[in-house]
Write a protein that holds these residues in place. Structure first.
Motif: not given
Length: 98
Positions: A82-97
């Motif tokens: 779960e932590i690994a998934i959350l880290k990936k999600a944070m990385h995806i959502f924190s990218k600038e658009r």
């Protein structure tokens, strides 16, 4: 004629084991002090020794502990995933658009 064997009550044995556990003396010293063979005291320690806050180990207790350990290991693996998934999600959502 042979010597008479000393007989001790269970209560005496338990109290002696407790006494041994409370002392800083060696079992050999206590055996000499009480005039009881050292091997006898070691046998009593094996049989009557009690550890505070530590239940006597039985097969059923060991099985329960093993089951609990396996459950906790599985829970730990799930949480790591779960932590690994959350880290990936944070990385995806924190990218600038752009």
């Amino acid at each position: 004629m042979g010597e008479q064997r000393q007989r001790f009550t269970q209560e005496f044995k338990e109290q002696t084991v407790k006494y041994i556990q409370e002392q800083t003396k060696s079992v050999a010293d206590i055996a000499e002090e009480l005039n009881i063979p050292k091997k006898t005291l070691h046998n009593w320690l094996t049989k009557y020794r009690k550890f505070e806050n530590e239940p006597l180990t039985s097969v059923e207790t060991l099985r329960q502990q093993e089951k609990r350990i396996k459950e906790q290991e599985q829970e730990l693996a799930d949480l790591k995933e779960e932590i690994a998934i959350l880290k990936k999600a944070m990385h995806i959502f924190s990218k600038e658009r752009n």
